[in-house]
Design an enzyme around this catalytic site. Structure first.
Site, mmCIF file in Angstrom:
data_model
loop_
_atom_site.group_PDB
_atom_site.id
_atom_site.type_symbol
_atom_site.label_atom_id
_atom_site.label_comp_id
_atom_site.label_asym_id
_atom_site.label_seq_id
_atom_site.Cartn_x
_atom_site.Cartn_y
_atom_site.Cartn_z
ATOM 1 N N SER A 251 33.392 34.560 43.454
ATOM 2 C CA SER A 251 33.087 34.924 44.845
ATOM 3 C C SER A 251 34.335 35.503 45.509
ATOM 4 O O SER A 251 35.400 35.598 44.898
ATOM 5 C CB SER A 251 32.632 33.676 45.610
ATOM 6 O OG SER A 251 33.729 32.772 45.750
ATOM 7 N N GLY B 154 40.342 34.209 43.939
ATOM 8 C CA GLY B 154 41.591 34.493 43.235
ATOM 9 C C GLY B 154 41.453 35.506 42.110
ATOM 10 O O GLY B 154 42.298 35.540 41.206
ATOM 11 N N LYS B 155 40.435 36.343 42.159
ATOM 12 C CA LYS B 155 40.220 37.333 41.084
ATOM 13 C C LYS B 155 41.376 38.313 40.978
ATOM 14 O O LYS B 155 41.877 38.575 39.888
ATOM 15 C CB LYS B 155 38.919 38.116 41.325
ATOM 16 C CG LYS B 155 37.662 37.280 41.290
ATOM 17 C CD LYS B 155 36.425 38.127 41.455
ATOM 18 C CE LYS B 155 36.391 38.883 42.774
ATOM 19 N NZ LYS B 155 36.377 37.987 43.950
ATOM 20 N N GLU C 255 37.601 45.506 41.656
ATOM 21 C CA GLU C 255 36.409 45.732 42.496
ATOM 22 C C GLU C 255 35.316 46.459 41.716
ATOM 23 O O GLU C 255 34.674 47.408 42.207
ATOM 24 C CB GLU C 255 36.777 46.521 43.766
ATOM 25 C CG GLU C 255 37.853 45.860 44.613
ATOM 26 C CD GLU C 255 37.418 44.558 45.258
ATOM 27 O OE1 GLU C 255 36.238 44.187 45.138
ATOM 28 O OE2 GLU C 255 38.280 43.901 45.873
ATOM 29 N N ALA C 256 35.086 46.005 40.493
ATOM 30 C CA ALA C 256 34.174 46.695 39.572
ATOM 31 C C ALA C 256 32.741 46.752 40.092
ATOM 32 O O ALA C 256 31.978 47.651 39.720
ATOM 33 C CB ALA C 256 34.204 45.998 38.213
ATOM 34 N N GLN C 257 32.382 45.828 40.978
ATOM 35 C CA GLN C 257 30.993 45.814 41.482
ATOM 36 C C GLN C 257 30.637 47.062 42.273
ATOM 37 O O GLN C 257 29.468 47.384 42.433
ATOM 38 C CB GLN C 257 30.753 44.559 42.344
ATOM 39 C CG GLN C 257 31.363 44.584 43.735
ATOM 40 C CD GLN C 257 32.848 44.241 43.748
ATOM 41 O OE1 GLN C 257 33.412 43.863 42.741
ATOM 42 N NE2 GLN C 257 33.477 44.360 44.918
ATOM 43 N N CYS D 149 34.874 25.775 49.172
ATOM 44 C CA CYS D 149 33.882 25.869 50.256
ATOM 45 C C CYS D 149 34.530 25.474 51.583
ATOM 46 O O CYS D 149 35.094 24.380 51.702
ATOM 47 C CB CYS D 149 32.700 24.959 49.953
ATOM 48 S SG CYS D 149 31.471 24.928 51.267
HETATM 49 ZN ZN ZN Z 1 29.973 23.275 50.547
#
Ligand code: ZN
Length: 202
Positions: free
Chosen positions: A18, A22-23, A90-92, A146
């Protein structure tokens, strides 16, 4: 921790997750090791992603490395040169020919490192990422934290009511959420608009 294979053949690595997982940091970590190993590297990103800088890959912690923005995946082949390592961030956002481009490079003996969002803000598989995840030799799925409950986050929650198909941004527009917290709060807009969700960055 991902360790580089010691073979000299080409392959495909995917780093996914997501937003705020940290990608880009992980991509930069691998690329710094490529530089130390004296291997020739070329880095690409889609020209659509110019949030922070026109010609560098910049992670949220502001570490950066030079990159080449390209209009489409065919340009990656065009400008690959003799690079031993090709990185794609950002391959998407790339077109649906990206998996073919990565495959072509890997068959030439190139190490291909692809980083991108696995899901869009509606929780749907994003662009060519599902294809790449299926066909890569190595997959690393990273997790954010989260902001609601502190557990591992897999989803990118859009805070704004922006209904654009693509809305680039960071903490101003998105936050990381776990599956439960993501579904406990309604998204600002629903699936009812009939548009295909193509969205986000990071
Ligand atoms: Zn949560």
């Amino acid at each position: 921790m991902f360790l580089e294979p010691s073979v000299k053949k080409g392959w495909i690595e995917v780093i996914c997750g997501s937003m705020f997982s940290g990608k880009t940091e992980e991509l930069l970590r691998r690329l710094r090791r490529v530089v130390i190993a004296n291997q020739e590297v070329q880095i690409f990103k889609p020209s659509i992603d110019t949030r922070y800088d026109e010609t560098r890959i910049v992670s949220h912690d502001s570490k950066s490395i030079p990159s080449l923005p390209v209009e489409n995946s065919a340009d990656i082949l065009k400008y690959a040169g003799n690079a031993e390592v090709i990185a794609i961030d950002e391959a998407q956002f790339f077109d649906d020919q990206l998996p073919h481009v990565c495959e072509t490079l890997a068959l030439r003996g190139v190490r291909v490192i692809v980083a991108g969002l696995d899901m869009d803000f509606l929780g749907k598989p994003f662009g060519s990422m599902p294809h790449l995840l299926s066909t890569a030799e190595y997959v690393t799925k990273l997790h954010a934290i989260c902001v609601c409950c502190g557990q591992l986050a897999t989803h990118s929650y859009r805070k704004s009511a922006n209904a654009e198909q693509i809305a680039l941004g960071a903490t101003d527009i998105y936050e990381a959420r776990c599956r439960v917290c993501y579904h406990q709060h309604d998204q600002p807009h629903t699936h009812s608009s009939g548009t295909i969700p193509v969205d986000m960055a990071g």
